[in-house]
Design a protein around this motif. Structure first.
Motif, PDB file in Angstrom:
ATOM      1  N   SER A  83      33.170  32.316  46.722  1.00 35.61           N
ATOM      2  CA  SER A  83      32.027  33.152  47.047  1.00 35.61           C
ATOM      3  C   SER A  83      31.031  32.310  47.830  1.00 35.61           C
ATOM      4  O   SER A  83      30.777  31.152  47.497  1.00 35.61           O
ATOM      5  N   ALA A  84      30.465  32.889  48.866  1.00 35.44           N
ATOM      6  CA  ALA A  84      29.417  32.228  49.647  1.00 35.44           C
ATOM      7  C   ALA A  84      28.073  32.895  49.380  1.00 35.44           C
ATOM      8  O   ALA A  84      27.140  32.768  50.162  1.00 35.44           O
ATOM      9  N   GLU A  85      28.004  33.609  48.261  1.00 30.32           N
ATOM     10  CA  GLU A  85      26.776  34.304  47.885  1.00 30.32           C
ATOM     11  C   GLU A  85      25.914  33.405  46.998  1.00 30.32           C
ATOM     12  O   GLU A  85      26.438  32.731  46.107  1.00 30.32           O
ATOM     13  N   PRO A  86      24.597  33.404  47.227  1.00 32.81           N
ATOM     14  CA  PRO A  86      23.704  32.604  46.375  1.00 32.81           C
ATOM     15  C   PRO A  86      23.852  32.990  44.905  1.00 32.81           C
ATOM     16  O   PRO A  86      23.947  34.168  44.566  1.00 32.81           O
ATOM     17  N   GLY A  87      23.932  31.977  44.058  1.00 33.51           N
ATOM     18  CA  GLY A  87      24.016  32.213  42.616  1.00 33.51           C
ATOM     19  C   GLY A  87      25.415  32.495  42.103  1.00 33.51           C
ATOM     20  O   GLY A  87      25.609  32.618  40.894  1.00 33.51           O
ATOM     21  N   GLU A  88      26.396  32.623  42.975  1.00 36.83           N
ATOM     22  CA  GLU A  88      27.776  32.862  42.541  1.00 36.83           C
ATOM     23  C   GLU A  88      28.579  31.572  42.681  1.00 36.83           C
ATOM     24  O   GLU A  88      28.439  30.854  43.671  1.00 36.83           O
ATOM     25  N   ASN A  89      29.419  31.291  41.692  1.00 36.39           N
ATOM     26  CA  ASN A  89      30.202  30.069  41.690  1.00 36.39           C
ATOM     27  C   ASN A  89      31.614  30.386  41.210  1.00 36.39           C
ATOM     28  O   ASN A  89      31.953  30.141  40.062  1.00 36.39           O
ATOM     29  N   TRP A  90      32.413  30.993  42.075  1.00 38.26           N
ATOM     30  CA  TRP A  90      33.783  31.294  41.715  1.00 38.26           C
ATOM     31  C   TRP A  90      34.679  31.148  42.939  1.00 38.26           C
ATOM     32  O   TRP A  90      34.216  31.156  44.074  1.00 38.26           O
ATOM     33  N   ARG A  91      35.979  30.984  42.685  1.00 39.76           N
ATOM     34  CA  ARG A  91      36.984  30.867  43.747  1.00 39.76           C
ATOM     35  C   ARG A  91      38.125  31.835  43.447  1.00 39.76           C
ATOM     36  O   ARG A  91      38.441  32.097  42.287  1.00 39.76           O
ATOM     37  N   TRP A  92      38.754  32.345  44.500  1.00 38.48           N
ATOM     38  CA  TRP A  92      39.839  33.307  44.384  1.00 38.48           C
ATOM     39  C   TRP A  92      41.046  32.799  45.153  1.00 38.48           C
ATOM     40  O   TRP A  92      40.920  32.378  46.307  1.00 38.48           O
ATOM     41  N   CYS A  93      42.215  32.842  44.525  1.00 41.19           N
ATOM     42  CA  CYS A  93      43.462  32.503  45.208  1.00 41.19           C
ATOM     43  C   CYS A  93      44.154  33.801  45.616  1.00 41.19           C
ATOM     44  O   CYS A  93      44.512  34.615  44.756  1.00 41.19           O
ATOM     45  N   PHE A  94      44.307  33.985  46.919  1.00 40.57           N
ATOM     46  CA  PHE A  94      44.976  35.184  47.430  1.00 40.57           C
ATOM     47  C   PHE A  94      46.465  35.187  47.084  1.00 40.57           C
ATOM     48  O   PHE A  94      47.037  36.251  46.854  1.00 40.57           O
ATOM     49  N   VAL A  95      47.098  34.033  47.047  1.00 36.43           N
ATOM     50  CA  VAL A  95      48.529  33.963  46.764  1.00 36.43           C
ATOM     51  C   VAL A  95      48.797  34.385  45.320  1.00 36.43           C
ATOM     52  O   VAL A  95      49.657  35.226  45.059  1.00 36.43           O
ATOM     53  N   ASP A  96      48.065  33.780  44.386  1.00 32.79           N
ATOM     54  CA  ASP A  96      48.294  34.053  42.970  1.00 32.79           C
ATOM     55  C   ASP A  96      47.473  35.230  42.435  1.00 32.79           C
ATOM     56  O   ASP A  96      47.635  35.610  41.273  1.00 32.79           O
ATOM     57  N   GLN A  97      46.588  35.777  43.283  1.00 28.98           N
ATOM     58  CA  GLN A  97      45.768  36.908  42.888  1.00 28.98           C
ATOM     59  C   GLN A  97      45.013  36.627  41.587  1.00 28.98           C
ATOM     60  O   GLN A  97      45.061  37.421  40.632  1.00 28.98           O
TER      61      GLN A  97
END
Length: 86
Positions: free
Chosen positions: A69-83
């Motif tokens: 996430s490139a949104e202020p206050g958000e701290n998460w990551r998403w893997c498109f391969v593993d969903q």
């Protein structure tokens, strides 16, 4: 949470190429909702709630698996391969 080997390939110090803006939306003159940062190359794309879904399109075109996430206050990551969140 399912494991993801792709998270080990990301650059934790990557800098966004277009901070605060979707690179492709800027070029096209379109709008975005939320921003995602590619942790492979620094491209900033818009989320799937945005009309053009540039973050997903970037994964489909370039196979860069993990976005944050490139949104202020958000701290998460998403893997498109593993969903999955990583």
């Amino acid at each position: 949470m399912p494991s993801c080997v792709h998270v080990g390939t990301v650059n934790p110090d990557i800098e966004p190429r277009t901070p605060g803006a979707c690179e492709d939306c800027l070029a096209a003159g379109t709008r975005w909702v939320h921003l995602r940062l590619c942790l492979s190359c620094g491209k900033v794309g818009c989320c799937d709630s945005s009309p053009s879904r540039h973050a997903s399109a970037h994964f489909a075109a370039d196979d860069h698996p993990v976005m944050a996430s490139a949104e202020p206050g958000e701290n998460w990551r998403w893997c498109f391969v593993d969903q999955t969140l990583v």
